[in-house]
Write a protein that holds these residues in place. Structure first.
Motif, PDB file in Angstrom:
ATOM      1  N   UNK A 243       0.830  -1.220   0.000  1.00  0.00           N
ATOM      2  CA  UNK A 243       0.000   0.000   0.000  1.00  0.00           C
ATOM      3  C   UNK A 243       0.857   1.260   0.000  1.00  0.00           C
ATOM      4  N   UNK A 244       2.173   1.071   0.019  1.00  0.00           N
ATOM      5  CA  UNK A 244       3.068   2.222   0.154  1.00  0.00           C
ATOM      6  C   UNK A 244       3.619   2.634  -1.207  1.00  0.00           C
ATOM      7  N   UNK A 245       3.906   3.932  -1.351  1.00  0.00           N
ATOM      8  CA  UNK A 245       4.659   4.394  -2.524  1.00  0.00           C
ATOM      9  C   UNK A 245       6.119   3.997  -2.298  1.00  0.00           C
ATOM     10  N   UNK A 246       6.728   3.407  -3.316  1.00  0.00           N
ATOM     11  CA  UNK A 246       8.109   2.926  -3.192  1.00  0.00           C
ATOM     12  C   UNK A 246       8.971   3.613  -4.242  1.00  0.00           C
ATOM     13  N   UNK A 247      10.172   4.002  -3.844  1.00  0.00           N
ATOM     14  CA  UNK A 247      11.079   4.667  -4.788  1.00  0.00           C
ATOM     15  C   UNK A 247      12.420   3.929  -4.801  1.00  0.00           C
ATOM     16  N   UNK A 248      12.989   3.783  -5.993  1.00  0.00           N
ATOM     17  CA  UNK A 248      14.330   3.209  -6.106  1.00  0.00           C
ATOM     18  C   UNK A 248      15.170   4.104  -7.008  1.00  0.00           C
ATOM     19  N   UNK A 249      16.448   4.342  -6.713  1.00  0.00           N
ATOM     20  CA  UNK A 249      17.130   3.964  -5.477  1.00  0.00           C
ATOM     21  C   UNK A 249      16.632   4.817  -4.303  1.00  0.00           C
ATOM     22  N   UNK A 250      17.000   4.419  -3.072  1.00  0.00           N
ATOM     23  CA  UNK A 250      16.545   5.155  -1.889  1.00  0.00           C
ATOM     24  C   UNK A 250      17.022   6.601  -1.961  1.00  0.00           C
ATOM     25  N   UNK A 251      16.214   7.494  -1.420  1.00  0.00           N
ATOM     26  CA  UNK A 251      16.496   8.930  -1.559  1.00  0.00           C
ATOM     27  C   UNK A 251      17.053   9.569  -0.294  1.00  0.00           C
ATOM     28  N   UNK A 252      16.860   8.944   0.873  1.00  0.00           N
ATOM     29  CA  UNK A 252      17.240   9.636   2.110  1.00  0.00           C
ATOM     30  C   UNK A 252      18.360   8.936   2.869  1.00  0.00           C
ATOM     31  N   UNK A 253      18.911   7.830   2.318  1.00  0.00           N
ATOM     32  CA  UNK A 253      20.010   7.132   2.997  1.00  0.00           C
ATOM     33  C   UNK A 253      21.339   7.777   2.610  1.00  0.00           C
ATOM     34  N   UNK A 254      22.197   8.020   3.589  1.00  0.00           N
ATOM     35  CA  UNK A 254      23.552   8.480   3.240  1.00  0.00           C
ATOM     36  C   UNK A 254      24.297   7.297   2.632  1.00  0.00           C
ATOM     37  N   UNK A 255      25.390   7.570   1.927  1.00  0.00           N
ATOM     38  CA  UNK A 255      26.152   6.475   1.316  1.00  0.00           C
ATOM     39  C   UNK A 255      26.674   5.533   2.403  1.00  0.00           C
ATOM     40  N   UNK A 256      27.079   6.098   3.544  1.00  0.00           N
ATOM     41  CA  UNK A 256      27.600   5.277   4.652  1.00  0.00           C
ATOM     42  C   UNK A 256      26.532   4.277   5.116  1.00  0.00           C
ATOM     43  N   UNK A 257      25.294   4.800   5.321  1.00  0.00           N
ATOM     44  CA  UNK A 257      24.212   3.934   5.809  1.00  0.00           C
ATOM     45  C   UNK A 257      23.806   2.913   4.743  1.00  0.00           C
ATOM     46  N   UNK A 258      23.822   3.331   3.469  1.00  0.00           N
ATOM     47  CA  UNK A 258      23.512   2.400   2.378  1.00  0.00           C
ATOM     48  C   UNK A 258      24.517   1.251   2.367  1.00  0.00           C
ATOM     49  N   UNK A 259      25.802   1.567   2.506  1.00  0.00           N
ATOM     50  CA  UNK A 259      26.832   0.508   2.498  1.00  0.00           C
ATOM     51  C   UNK A 259      26.662  -0.420   3.705  1.00  0.00           C
ATOM     52  N   UNK A 260      26.243   0.148   4.836  1.00  0.00           N
ATOM     53  CA  UNK A 260      26.017  -0.656   6.052  1.00  0.00           C
ATOM     54  C   UNK A 260      24.881  -1.669   5.804  1.00  0.00           C
ATOM     55  N   UNK A 262      23.686  -2.621   2.834  1.00  0.00           N
ATOM     56  CA  UNK A 262      24.058  -3.510   1.723  1.00  0.00           C
ATOM     57  C   UNK A 262      24.935  -4.657   2.237  1.00  0.00           C
ATOM     58  N   UNK A 263      25.907  -4.317   3.091  1.00  0.00           N
ATOM     59  CA  UNK A 263      26.793  -5.358   3.661  1.00  0.00           C
ATOM     60  C   UNK A 263      25.987  -6.331   4.505  1.00  0.00           C
ATOM     61  N   UNK A 264      25.018  -5.809   5.271  1.00  0.00           N
ATOM     62  CA  UNK A 264      24.164  -6.678   6.099  1.00  0.00           C
ATOM     63  C   UNK A 264      23.361  -7.622   5.204  1.00  0.00           C
ATOM     64  N   UNK A 265      22.816  -7.091   4.104  1.00  0.00           N
ATOM     65  CA  UNK A 265      22.006  -7.906   3.186  1.00  0.00           C
ATOM     66  C   UNK A 265      22.829  -9.057   2.615  1.00  0.00           C
ATOM     67  N   UNK A 266      24.077  -8.781   2.269  1.00  0.00           N
ATOM     68  CA  UNK A 266      24.941  -9.831   1.701  1.00  0.00           C
ATOM     69  C   UNK A 266      25.316 -10.856   2.766  1.00  0.00           C
ATOM     70  N   UNK A 267      25.579 -10.396   3.996  1.00  0.00           N
ATOM     71  CA  UNK A 267      25.856 -11.352   5.088  1.00  0.00           C
ATOM     72  C   UNK A 267      24.668 -12.284   5.312  1.00  0.00           C
ATOM     73  N   UNK A 268      23.461 -11.716   5.217  1.00  0.00           N
ATOM     74  CA  UNK A 268      22.240 -12.487   5.491  1.00  0.00           C
ATOM     75  C   UNK A 268      22.015 -13.550   4.412  1.00  0.00           C
ATOM     76  N   UNK A 269      22.114 -13.176   3.128  1.00  0.00           N
ATOM     77  CA  UNK A 269      21.856 -14.161   2.063  1.00  0.00           C
ATOM     78  C   UNK A 269      22.916 -15.261   2.090  1.00  0.00           C
ATOM     79  N   UNK A 270      24.154 -14.902   2.498  1.00  0.00           N
ATOM     80  CA  UNK A 270      25.202 -15.924   2.587  1.00  0.00           C
ATOM     81  C   UNK A 270      24.949 -16.884   3.745  1.00  0.00           C
TER      82      UNK A 270
END
Length: 359
Positions: A243-260, A262-270
């Motif tokens: 039900x939410x409006x979704x935007x890609x890529x994210x607009x309010x994440x700093x690059x530092x937080x995005x990398x944090x 992203x790294x978590x997502x890769x750790x999880x799938x592995x």
């Protein structure tokens, strides 16, 4: 990996709230990917009003009720080498789990391709998911798993309201909800226990109002991982993604937080050892995050990510499921790069939900 010559693909059945035409999109892509690789496809779906059930899509199509007993008969008759569970939404995962528990897959030597059974259990069983995240140090909201309504008063006392109720093995929040008092806690938990395939509900502390981000991640059998894209829900946690409006890529994440994240997502799938695509949802607030859930399959968000980036997630996931690696799969769009290259998005895509009453 042993040669796969014939696969069973489970569709998602009727189009319902929470499980819509996106799974016809992913199932159709999977059929095409198998045909490209010379693999025979046996498709079972109860919904004839789909593109995937067109006669030219699969080699053999069964329009039958999506019940494990009926799918078991099809397996006995067709004797496929493997089963593709992750292209039929929650229905595909649930039926595959039930077939495994009935002993059907072992009896006929049918491999679960792509997402392993352990990953289905660890993402769908709320208690196992919590333990998997704790093993790799990923933060999840404080929570307790219940199988009855007996201890709800003490849970409410410990965590305070509001509380989020999430049933195991259900789709798109079915049977779950937000409890703001004791009455609604009992009512929603009771419903959630009835809707859950294993009579299990997770009650967790609230992250209402936190920002919500999703990452689409791919992994192959050689442990190569990429993030296809990240998405930001314009509405905060507490509003359903559908039900939410979704935007890609994210607009309010700093690059530092995005990398944090992203790294978590890769750790999880592995850690979950998913082969193919998965969708990981995070709650985020002032530099802190919580892992909310993982869909060990292509999801509605995967359809959005595919269309936004031109990266055919379901097609690539299907090829990974039969043993190909990301660097062996050419990207259909660029014609030059393999699927192991992360898409670059120098534009913004917005998804706005519509409810057309003329349907």
């Amino acid at each position: 990996m042993a040669e796969i010559e014939k696969v069973l693909l489970i569709g998602s059945g009727p189009i319902t709230i929470g499980q819509a035409a996106e799974f016809d999109f992913s199932g159709t892509q999977a059929c095409r990917a198998m045909r490209e690789e010379g693999v025979k496809v046996v498709l079972v779906n109860s919904n004839p009003a789909t593109i995937q059930t067109d006669p030219e899509m699969a080699d053999i199509t069964y329009i039958e009720p999506l019940e494990p007993e009926i799918v078991a008969k099809i397996i006995k008759k067709e004797n496929p080498d493997g089963i593709l569970a992750s292209f039929g939404g929650q229905t595909g995962l649930n039926i595959t789990s039930e077939l495994a528990e009935m002993g059907v897959l072992d009896e006929y030597g049918v491999k679960i391709l792509g997402t392993p059974l352990k990953a289905i259990y660890e993402t769908e069983d709320r208690e196992l998911f919590k333990k998997a995240m704790e093993r790799i140090g990923e933060p999840v909201p404080r929570s307790v798993t219940v199988t009855s309504t007996d201890d709800l008063e003490s849970v409410a006392e410990e965590f305070g309201f509001p509380l989020i109720i999430r049933p195991a093995y259900t789709l798109g929040g079915t049977g779950g909800g937000i409890a703001r008092d004791l009455d609604s806690l009992f009512r929603i938990t009771e419903l959630g226990l009835k809707r859950s395939r294993i009579n299990q509900v997770l009650i967790e502390e609230s992250v209402l109002g936190w920002k919500e981000f999703e990452y689409e991640v791919m992994r192959d059998r050689k442990n190569t991982c990429i993030t296809v894209c990240n998405m930001e829900n314009i509405d905060p946690m507490g509003i359903h993604t559908g039900e939410s409006i979704v935007v890609t890529p994210s607009q309010t994440l700093s690059d530092y937080d995005h990398q944090m994240l992203r790294s978590a997502a890769i750790r999880i799938i592995r850690e979950l050892r998913i082969e193919g695509g998965c969708n990981i949802q995070f709650a985020f607030k002032e530099g802190e995050y919580r892992v909310i859930e993982v869909n060990p399959r292509v999801s509605r968000s995967s359809a959005l990510a595919s269309k936004a980036t031109g990266y055919p997630i379901a097609r690539v996931a299907a090829k990974i499921a039969i043993g190909k690696t990301l660097d062996e799969i050419p990207n259909d769009v660029t014609k030059e790069t393999p699927a192991s290259f992360e898409p670059t998005i120098d534009y913004v895509v917005v998804k706005i939900p519509r409810w057309p009453f003329d349907k």
